[in-house]
Scaffold this motif. Sequence first.
Motif, PDB file in Angstrom:
ATOM      1  N   ASP A 157     -19.280  52.792 -18.175  1.00 26.80           N
ATOM      2  CA  ASP A 157     -19.328  53.015 -16.622  1.00 26.80           C
ATOM      3  C   ASP A 157     -20.348  52.209 -15.808  1.00 26.80           C
ATOM      4  OD1 ASP A 157     -17.880  56.591 -16.709  1.00 26.80           O
ATOM      5  OD2 ASP A 157     -16.841  54.402 -16.463  1.00 26.80           O
ATOM      6  N   ILE A 161     -19.868  48.959 -13.531  1.00 29.31           N
ATOM      7  CA  ILE A 161     -20.107  48.979 -11.902  1.00 29.31           C
ATOM      8  C   ILE A 161     -21.264  48.001 -11.855  1.00 29.31           C
ATOM      9  CG2 ILE A 161     -21.302  50.091 -10.278  1.00 29.31           C
ATOM     10  CD1 ILE A 161     -20.278  52.845 -11.405  1.00 29.31           C
ATOM     11  N   TRP A 179      -8.349  56.517 -23.682  1.00 29.22           N
ATOM     12  CA  TRP A 179      -9.756  56.944 -23.079  1.00 29.22           C
ATOM     13  C   TRP A 179      -9.949  58.026 -22.219  1.00 29.22           C
ATOM     14  CZ3 TRP A 179      -9.874  57.150 -17.630  1.00 29.22           C
ATOM     15  CH2 TRP A 179      -8.951  56.593 -17.047  1.00 29.22           C
ATOM     16  N   ILE A 180      -8.880  58.955 -22.357  1.00 27.78           N
ATOM     17  CA  ILE A 180      -8.889  60.331 -21.893  1.00 27.78           C
ATOM     18  C   ILE A 180      -8.960  61.197 -23.168  1.00 27.78           C
ATOM     19  CG2 ILE A 180      -8.015  62.233 -20.317  1.00 27.78           C
ATOM     20  CD1 ILE A 180      -6.395  59.835 -18.930  1.00 27.78           C
ATOM     21  N   PHE A 211     -12.520  55.000 -13.016  1.00 24.67           N
ATOM     22  CA  PHE A 211     -13.090  54.760 -11.759  1.00 24.67           C
ATOM     23  C   PHE A 211     -13.800  53.682 -11.720  1.00 24.67           C
ATOM     24  CE2 PHE A 211     -17.402  55.914 -11.325  1.00 24.67           C
ATOM     25  CZ  PHE A 211     -17.631  56.622 -12.444  1.00 24.67           C
ATOM     26  N   CYS A 214     -13.116  50.056 -10.174  1.00 23.55           N
ATOM     27  CA  CYS A 214     -12.620  49.960  -8.823  1.00 23.55           C
ATOM     28  C   CYS A 214     -13.610  48.792  -8.142  1.00 23.55           C
ATOM     29  CB  CYS A 214     -12.617  51.241  -8.245  1.00 23.55           C
ATOM     30  SG  CYS A 214     -11.358  52.341  -8.496  1.00 23.55           S
ATOM     31  N   ASN A 215     -12.853  48.133  -7.393  1.00 17.21           N
ATOM     32  CA  ASN A 215     -13.707  47.084  -6.544  1.00 17.21           C
ATOM     33  C   ASN A 215     -13.923  47.415  -5.365  1.00 17.21           C
ATOM     34  OD1 ASN A 215     -14.831  44.710  -5.498  1.00 17.21           O
ATOM     35  ND2 ASN A 215     -12.956  43.461  -6.110  1.00 17.21           N
ATOM     36  N   PRO A 216     -15.146  47.800  -4.861  1.00 18.19           N
ATOM     37  CA  PRO A 216     -15.377  48.301  -3.484  1.00 18.19           C
ATOM     38  C   PRO A 216     -14.981  47.330  -2.270  1.00 18.19           C
ATOM     39  CG  PRO A 216     -17.446  48.412  -4.819  1.00 18.19           C
ATOM     40  CD  PRO A 216     -16.476  47.702  -5.557  1.00 18.19           C
ATOM     41  N   SER A 218     -11.989  45.855  -1.991  1.00 23.00           N
ATOM     42  CA  SER A 218     -10.756  46.056  -1.924  1.00 23.00           C
ATOM     43  C   SER A 218     -10.582  46.903  -0.459  1.00 23.00           C
ATOM     44  CB  SER A 218     -10.029  47.037  -2.798  1.00 23.00           C
ATOM     45  OG  SER A 218      -8.846  47.371  -2.532  1.00 23.00           O
ATOM     46  N   PRO A 219      -9.554  46.146   0.348  1.00 20.61           N
ATOM     47  CA  PRO A 219      -9.344  46.984   1.707  1.00 20.61           C
ATOM     48  C   PRO A 219      -8.766  48.239   1.581  1.00 20.61           C
ATOM     49  CG  PRO A 219      -7.894  45.188   1.532  1.00 20.61           C
ATOM     50  CD  PRO A 219      -8.653  45.065   0.260  1.00 20.61           C
ATOM     51  N   ARG A 220      -8.133  48.642   0.473  1.00 22.68           N
ATOM     52  CA  ARG A 220      -7.463  49.689   0.040  1.00 22.68           C
ATOM     53  C   ARG A 220      -8.071  50.807  -0.612  1.00 22.68           C
ATOM     54  NH1 ARG A 220      -1.292  49.534  -1.457  1.00 22.68           N
ATOM     55  NH2 ARG A 220      -1.158  51.653  -1.447  1.00 22.68           N
ATOM     56  N   PRO A 221      -8.110  52.219  -0.464  1.00 22.21           N
ATOM     57  CA  PRO A 221      -8.620  52.963  -1.469  1.00 22.21           C
ATOM     58  C   PRO A 221      -8.117  52.820  -2.932  1.00 22.21           C
ATOM     59  CG  PRO A 221      -7.904  54.371   0.571  1.00 22.21           C
ATOM     60  CD  PRO A 221      -7.383  52.903   0.507  1.00 22.21           C
ATOM     61  N   GLN A 224      -6.015  53.846  -9.435  1.00 17.90           N
ATOM     62  CA  GLN A 224      -6.673  53.760 -10.872  1.00 17.90           C
ATOM     63  C   GLN A 224      -5.270  53.993 -11.885  1.00 17.90           C
ATOM     64  OE1 GLN A 224      -9.927  56.815 -10.060  1.00 17.90           O
ATOM     65  NE2 GLN A 224     -10.079  56.130 -12.327  1.00 17.90           N
ATOM     66  N   TYR A 234       2.747  53.312  -2.395  1.00 14.71           N
ATOM     67  CA  TYR A 234       3.288  52.620  -1.313  1.00 14.71           C
ATOM     68  C   TYR A 234       2.759  51.336  -1.139  1.00 14.71           C
ATOM     69  CZ  TYR A 234       4.892  52.033   3.572  1.00 14.71           C
ATOM     70  OH  TYR A 234       5.499  51.532   4.539  1.00 14.71           O
TER      71      TYR A 234
ATOM     72  N   THR B 144     -10.576  48.911   7.531  1.00 15.84           N
ATOM     73  CA  THR B 144     -10.824  47.606   6.935  1.00 15.84           C
ATOM     74  C   THR B 144      -9.937  46.516   7.690  1.00 15.84           C
ATOM     75  OG1 THR B 144      -8.972  48.128   5.251  1.00 15.84           O
ATOM     76  CG2 THR B 144     -11.497  48.252   4.772  1.00 15.84           C
ATOM     77  N   TYR B 184      -1.465  52.322   4.213  1.00 18.17           N
ATOM     78  CA  TYR B 184      -0.964  52.706   2.817  1.00 18.17           C
ATOM     79  C   TYR B 184      -0.540  53.877   2.644  1.00 18.17           C
ATOM     80  CZ  TYR B 184      -4.347  48.815   2.701  1.00 18.17           C
ATOM     81  OH  TYR B 184      -5.012  47.663   2.808  1.00 18.17           O
TER      82      TYR B 184
END
Lengths: 348, 340
Positions: A157, A161, A179-180, A211, A214-216, A218-221, A224, A234, B144, B184
Motif C-alpha cells: 500500500d 501511494i 487480495w481479500i 484503495f 486511487c489517484n487523488p 481524479s475529479p471524481r471520488p 475501487q 453512474y 472539482t 456523479y
Amino acid sequence: MALLKMKFPLQRRVRLAQGLWLLSWLAVLSGAFIFCLGVYLKTELLRRAEVMDNAEIHVVPNILMLVSLASIGTNWFAGRVCQDSLDTTRFPRWKRFLMGWFAVVALLCSLLVTAVVLSYALQGRLEESLKVGLRNGIRFYRDTDVPGRCFQKETIDRLQIQLRCCGNTNYRDWFEVQWISNRYLNFTSKEVKDRVRSNVDGRYLVDGVPFSCCNPESPRPCLQYHLLDNNAHYNYEYQTESLNLYSRGCRQALVDYYMELMNTIGPGVLSVILTQITVAVSLRYLQTAVEGAMALDNPEDDSDGYLLEKNLKETIQDIKTYFLILYMRNKINLESDDADAAEKATAS
Amino acid sequence: MAFMPVKFDLPKRVKLAQGLWLLYWISMMVGILIFSLGIFFKIELRKRSEMMDNNESHFVPNLLILMGMVACGVNAFGGKVTHDSLDPTKFPKWKPMLKPYLTFCCGFNILLLITALLCFLMQFALYLTLADGLKNGIKFYKDTDTPGRCFMKRTLDMTQIEFRCCGNNNYRDWFEVQWISNRYLDMSNVEVRDRVMSNVEGKYLMDSVPFSCCNPGSPRPCIQHHLTNNSAHYDYDHRIEELNIWTRGCREALVAYYGGLMNSIGGLILLTIILESVDMAGLKYLTTSLESMSDPENPECESEGWLLEKGVKETMSDLFAKLKTMGKTNQVEEGAQAAT
C-alpha cells in the motif's frame, strides 16, 4: 626518447607541487562525495528490499563505497608525497611506493568504470528481480495474519501511494489474485459462494483494486470495485476513464526511479575518475621532474618531466624482457633444484 | 569601581581575541541557519495555504528572514573588529563605532526575544486559521469543476495521506457534508432521491469517507462506505474498529507539525540570544582591556577589562539622567523658540 616530455624549471616544479597538493585534497573530497552517494543508493535499495527478489544490484553501491574509501587513502598519500617532494632529504623515502601507487590508482579507476557500466547493464536483472518480488507481494497482500508476511499489505500500500503506481505491470494484476482475505468474506452469502465456485482454484476474484491504487488527481471520488462493469457506476466508462486509478505499474515506476538515481550518480563518478587520472598524471610528472633534479649537480636547475622514460613500444618491450628474465630465472632455479635432488638420490 | 573586572596580559588578550573571532563565526553560521529556517517555514506555509483559506499570516517567517540577515551582518562586523583588535594600527578606526554597535546589539537581542515569543504564540493563531480553512476545504471537496477550487480535492487527499489524518476534528466531519458531486449521482435512482430528500438542504449525505482516510496499516481491505452500519460488512463492529481509517483529525495533525517546527525555531532563537550576549560580553572585555592599557606603545603591558565602567546601579542611574536631560533639552529648545 621519452613520452610527452616537458621542461620543468624550479619555479614550475614548485607550482606543480602546490597545485597537485590542492588537487589531491579536492580528490579526497570527491572521494568522500562518492562514498556518500554510494551510501545513499544503498539505503534507497534497502528501503525497497521487500519487493526485490535478489540483491544482485547491490554490487553497484558496494563497489562505489569500497573504491571511494580506497581513493580517499590514495589521494591523501599523494598529498603527503607532494608536501615532501620539494625537500630532497624527505622525498627519497616515498620513491619505492610510487610504482605501487600508480597500479592501485589504475585498479580503482577501472573499478569505478566497471561500476558505472554495471549500473546500466544490471537494469534487466533489476527488472526481473522486481517482477518476482512484486508478484509475491501482491499474492501475499491478504496474508496479514501469517507471521513473516503480515506487513506485506502495508508495504505494498505504501509503495503504491508513494510511487503513484498500481499492480505489477498495471492495475489488472489485482484482478488475478485474491487480495481479500477469507476472514473478511461471508461464506454464507450466495454471491460469495458463486464467485468462489466460478474459478478452478476456488479463489474469490474481483474486478476491484485496493484503495492505494486511487489517484487523488481524479475529479471524481475513487471507484475501487466493479471496475469493468460500466453499469455499476453512474456516468462511468472504464475504456475511457484514465484518472481514476494510477495507470503506471509499480515495476516500471521502481525501475524508472532507480535508473534516474543511477543516471544522476553516473556523471559524478565520471568526474571523479577524471580527477583521479589528473592527479596520477601530475604526480608522475612531479616524480620524474624531482628525481631528474636530484640527479643534477645543481638541484635548482631545470629538469625534464615525462610520462614514460622511453616511448610506448620500448616500454612494453622492456616489461616483456623483465618478465621473461623473471621466468627464466625461476626455470633455472627449478632445474638446479631437480639436478640436486637427482644427485642426492643417486648418491644414497 | 568597575563591574566584573578581569586582569589581562598579552597572551590572555590574544586568546580572548582568537576565541571571540571563532565565536563570531559560529554566530554568523547560526544567523544563516535562522535565515534558511525562515525561508523553509515560509515555503511550508505556502505549500498548505489552500488548507488555510489562503489568508495565513506570513509575519513570523518574514521576521525570521530579516533577523537572520541582521544577525549575519552584526556578527560579521563584530568578527572584523575582533580581527583588527590586536593590531594597534587598525584598531583605532573602529573605536568610535563600538559604543553605538554595542547599543545596537542590545536592541537586536531584545528584538530576538520578541521574535521567539511570537514564534511560540503563533501556534494559537494557526489553530484558528486551520479550523476555518479545513472546514471550507471539506465543503469544497466536491467542486472539482469550479474554477479556483478545482484542486481542493487533490490537496485535501494528499494532506490526509501525508499527515495520516481524516477530516477536521475527526472522520465524522465527512458525514456532515456532501463530498460527492451531483455530476456523479444518478438522480433517477430511487435510493439517491430518498437520501437527498431526507434532509432539509437537499444534500446527499452518507456515512462514508474518501479513500485518503484509509489506513494502510489495517489488516483488512479498507472499508470506506457505510461506516456506522455494522451489518453492511462481514465481521465488522464500528465501535471497536480502530485501524480501518485514520482516527486523528487533520487540524490536530497540522498544528502538531507546525507547532513542532515553531517550537524548535523558538528554541534556536533563545540559543542565539545567549550566544549574542556572550559575544557582546567578550567584545566589551576585549575593547576595554585594549583601551585601558597603561602604556599604549608596549603591547606586553598588563591591562584590566570590565563589563561596565561603574557598578550596575550607577550605570542605570546615569542612563536615566541622560534620558531626562535629553527630554529637558527638547523642552528648553521649545521654550526658547516660543520666547523668540
